[in-house]
Design a protein around this motif. Structure first.
Motif, PDB file in Angstrom:
ATOM      1  N   GLY A 286       8.594 -13.319 -10.074  1.00  0.00           N
ATOM      2  CA  GLY A 286       8.683 -13.684  -8.637  1.00  0.00           C
ATOM      3  C   GLY A 286       9.676 -12.697  -8.016  1.00  0.00           C
ATOM      4  N   ARG A 287      10.818 -12.557  -8.634  1.00  0.00           N
ATOM      5  CA  ARG A 287      11.918 -11.848  -8.055  1.00  0.00           C
ATOM      6  C   ARG A 287      11.519 -10.427  -8.293  1.00  0.00           C
ATOM      7  NH1 ARG A 287      17.589 -12.976 -10.910  1.00  0.00           N
ATOM      8  NH2 ARG A 287      16.414 -12.152 -12.719  1.00  0.00           N
ATOM      9  N   TRP A 288      11.013  -9.992  -9.413  1.00  0.00           N
ATOM     10  CA  TRP A 288      10.466  -8.482  -9.578  1.00  0.00           C
ATOM     11  C   TRP A 288       9.547  -8.215  -8.325  1.00  0.00           C
ATOM     12  CZ3 TRP A 288      11.493  -4.036 -11.042  1.00  0.00           C
ATOM     13  CH2 TRP A 288      10.515  -2.874 -11.224  1.00  0.00           C
ATOM     14  N   ALA A 289       8.409  -9.325  -8.148  1.00  0.00           N
ATOM     15  CA  ALA A 289       7.543  -9.003  -7.207  1.00  0.00           C
ATOM     16  C   ALA A 289       8.095  -8.881  -5.661  1.00  0.00           C
ATOM     17  CB  ALA A 289       6.277 -10.063  -7.114  1.00  0.00           C
ATOM     18  N   ALA A 290       9.063  -9.675  -5.518  1.00  0.00           N
ATOM     19  CA  ALA A 290       9.779  -9.634  -4.141  1.00  0.00           C
ATOM     20  C   ALA A 290      10.513  -8.429  -3.987  1.00  0.00           C
ATOM     21  CB  ALA A 290      10.786 -10.681  -4.150  1.00  0.00           C
TER      22      ALA A 290
ATOM     23  N   THR B 285      10.761  -3.060  -1.238  1.00  0.00           N
ATOM     24  CA  THR B 285      10.735  -1.667  -1.336  1.00  0.00           C
ATOM     25  C   THR B 285       9.855  -0.962  -0.801  1.00  0.00           C
ATOM     26  OG1 THR B 285      12.000  -1.938  -3.565  1.00  0.00           O
ATOM     27  CG2 THR B 285      11.237   0.216  -3.039  1.00  0.00           C
ATOM     28  N   ARG B 286       8.511  -1.404  -0.994  1.00  0.00           N
ATOM     29  CA  ARG B 286       7.490  -0.782  -0.200  1.00  0.00           C
ATOM     30  C   ARG B 286       7.398  -0.685   1.094  1.00  0.00           C
ATOM     31  NH1 ARG B 286       2.347  -3.550  -3.817  1.00  0.00           N
ATOM     32  NH2 ARG B 286       2.543  -2.252  -5.715  1.00  0.00           N
ATOM     33  N   ALA B 287       8.056  -1.975   1.654  1.00  0.00           N
ATOM     34  CA  ALA B 287       8.008  -2.273   3.149  1.00  0.00           C
ATOM     35  C   ALA B 287       9.041  -1.073   3.728  1.00  0.00           C
ATOM     36  CB  ALA B 287       8.428  -3.698   3.419  1.00  0.00           C
ATOM     37  N   VAL B 288      10.171  -1.016   3.030  1.00  0.00           N
ATOM     38  CA  VAL B 288      11.156  -0.256   3.456  1.00  0.00           C
ATOM     39  C   VAL B 288      10.832   1.393   3.351  1.00  0.00           C
ATOM     40  CG1 VAL B 288      13.621   0.839   2.900  1.00  0.00           C
ATOM     41  CG2 VAL B 288      13.106  -1.701   2.815  1.00  0.00           C
TER      42      VAL B 288
ATOM     43  N   ALA C 128      10.224   3.740   6.457  1.00  0.00           N
ATOM     44  CA  ALA C 128      11.029   5.065   6.606  1.00  0.00           C
ATOM     45  C   ALA C 128      10.143   6.368   6.480  1.00  0.00           C
ATOM     46  CB  ALA C 128      11.908   5.140   5.351  1.00  0.00           C
ATOM     47  N   GLY C 129       8.866   6.169   6.002  1.00  0.00           N
ATOM     48  CA  GLY C 129       8.126   7.196   5.856  1.00  0.00           C
ATOM     49  C   GLY C 129       7.297   7.199   7.404  1.00  0.00           C
ATOM     50  N   LEU C 130       7.138   6.314   7.890  1.00  0.00           N
ATOM     51  CA  LEU C 130       6.598   6.313   9.298  1.00  0.00           C
ATOM     52  C   LEU C 130       7.356   7.122  10.487  1.00  0.00           C
ATOM     53  CD1 LEU C 130       4.712   3.170   9.564  1.00  0.00           C
ATOM     54  CD2 LEU C 130       3.630   5.499   9.456  1.00  0.00           C
TER      55      LEU C 130
ATOM     56  N   ALA D 169       2.620  -6.236   4.786  1.00  0.00           N
ATOM     57  CA  ALA D 169       1.737  -5.909   5.839  1.00  0.00           C
ATOM     58  C   ALA D 169       2.464  -5.842   7.122  1.00  0.00           C
ATOM     59  CB  ALA D 169       0.738  -6.996   5.815  1.00  0.00           C
ATOM     60  N   LEU D 170       3.315  -6.897   7.615  1.00  0.00           N
ATOM     61  CA  LEU D 170       3.815  -7.182   8.743  1.00  0.00           C
ATOM     62  C   LEU D 170       4.817  -5.837   9.003  1.00  0.00           C
ATOM     63  CD1 LEU D 170       3.986  -8.885  11.423  1.00  0.00           C
ATOM     64  CD2 LEU D 170       5.800 -10.271  10.386  1.00  0.00           C
ATOM     65  N   ALA D 171       5.728  -5.475   8.185  1.00  0.00           N
ATOM     66  CA  ALA D 171       6.531  -4.693   8.425  1.00  0.00           C
ATOM     67  C   ALA D 171       5.850  -3.275   8.509  1.00  0.00           C
ATOM     68  CB  ALA D 171       7.237  -4.283   6.906  1.00  0.00           C
ATOM     69  N   ALA D 172       4.715  -2.935   7.763  1.00  0.00           N
ATOM     70  CA  ALA D 172       4.173  -1.610   7.883  1.00  0.00           C
ATOM     71  C   ALA D 172       3.445  -1.677   9.377  1.00  0.00           C
ATOM     72  CB  ALA D 172       2.867  -1.549   6.910  1.00  0.00           C
TER      73      ALA D 172
END
Length: 210
Positions: A26-30, A35-38, A42-44, A96-99
């Motif tokens: 769970g910690r790794w998935a979090a 990281t994906r959200a950031v 950042a990409g947008l 999803a919310l962050a994106a």
């Protein structure tokens, strides 16, 4: 009497480190979801600063905003579908919310910047890309410092559209994501037990048929 109790006690003892595996997973998935959200945000923002927005006129800018919002809705729908099938629906919902929020803000920042370029005087001061993003954030967060304000009718209409869209994003979209998370959790609880039950029922039916 002592012999039968010994294997039961041995069977009840968990394997060393077994209770740590879900926590580590769970910690790794979090960490991956964060990281994906950031990276998406950042990409947008990077794309917002690099795209040649100055070359578009008013009509093209409006079409770009509309197409962007439609694309955002399509991405949001796909994210809701992915949440219901994700092994970590809560983390997927945060991603999803962050994106969605980042894309929403970048779209309106680009629209404000293009409007100011195509129609000077639409705002109380000339907007750079950072100014447009700043105005978008203050409007979205309902802070509204007042240092930058929309003056033209088109600018005020666009600002009102962002206000309504922000309210829908915070209210309706958040509720849809919460429902998707609940659906994903129910699917996880139902998934492991559904197959044994169906197999038992099938075996029972085969026995009755035989």
């Amino acid at each position: 009497m002592s012999d039968p109790s010994t294997p039961r006690t041995a069977r009840a003892q968990p394997e060393p480190g077994a209770h740590r595996r879900p926590f580590r997973g769970g910690r790794w998935a979090a960490a991956v979801a964060l990281t994906r959200a950031v990276l998406i945000a950042a990409g947008l923002v990077t794309a917002y600063y690099l795209l040649p927005l100055d070359e578009h006129g008013t009509v093209a800018s409006s079409a770009l905003l509309v197409c962007g919002l439609v694309g955002m809705l399509l991405v949001f729908g796909w994210e809701v579908w992915a949440i219901t099938r994700s092994p970590h629906p809560r983390l997927k919902a945060v991603e999803a919310l962050a994106a969605t929020v980042a894309l929403f803000l970048v779209l309106f920042a680009g629209a404000y910047y293009l409007l100011d370029r195509s129609t000077p005087g639409s705002f109380s001061e000339s907007l750079t890309r950072t100014d447009a993003l700043y105005f978008t954030l203050t409007t979205f967060s309902t802070v509204g410092f007042g240092d930058i304000a929309a003056r033209s009718q088109a600018g005020r209409v666009l600002t009102m559209v962002q206000m309504v869209g922000g309210l829908l994003l915070v209210g309706v979209a958040a509720r849809v994501l919460a429902s998707a998370v609940q659906a994903g959790l129910r699917r996880q609880r139902r998934g492991p037990t559904a197959e044994p039950r169906s197999g038992t029922d099938a075996g029972t039916r085969d026995g009755e048929a035989g």
